[in-house]
Scaffold this motif. Structure first.
Motif, short mmCIF file in Angstrom:
data_model
loop_
_atom_site.label_atom_id
_atom_site.label_comp_id
_atom_site.label_asym_id
_atom_site.label_seq_id
_atom_site.Cartn_x
_atom_site.Cartn_y
_atom_site.Cartn_z
N LYS A 20 10.05 -5.98 0.67
CA LYS A 20 8.83 -5.66 -0.07
C LYS A 20 8.88 -4.24 -0.63
N GLU A 30 4.26 4.60 -4.71
CA GLU A 30 3.97 3.17 -4.59
C GLU A 30 3.96 2.73 -3.13
N GLN A 31 4.87 3.29 -2.32
CA GLN A 31 4.89 2.96 -0.90
C GLN A 31 3.62 3.45 -0.22
N PHE A 67 0.89 1.14 -1.08
CA PHE A 67 1.06 -0.11 -0.33
C PHE A 67 0.50 0.05 1.08
#
Length: 78
Positions: free
Chosen positions: A22, A30-31, A34
């Motif tokens: 993922k 972005e992590q 998330f």
């Protein structure tokens, strides 16, 4: 003779691989997004669960306590 891996370790490795897939190719921003989204989802699920439990207890009263019994002595001690 090799000792087989416990199921819990196998599940942890499987989850780790899925998570790596993922996150592959995501930037640090972005992590973080998330993980922030996942954390907020977990918190909202906890709040909803607590609300449902409080509603149930208000309607039906607190859960009944389970009876406890003494554990028998292990055979090696008897």
């Amino acid at each position: 003779m090799a000792i087989p891996e416990p199921k819990c370790v196998q599940w942890k490795r499987k989850g780790q691989r899925a998570l790596q897939k993922k996150l592959a190719g995501m930037t640090r921003a972005e992590q973080r997004a998330f993980w922030r989204k996942s954390y907020k989802k977990m918190l909202s699920e906890q709040v909803e669960s607590k609300r449902r439990m409080q509603e149930t207890q208000a309607k039906d009263g607190p859960p009944a306590k389970r009876a406890t019994t003494a554990m028998p002595e292990p055979k090696c001690v008897q």
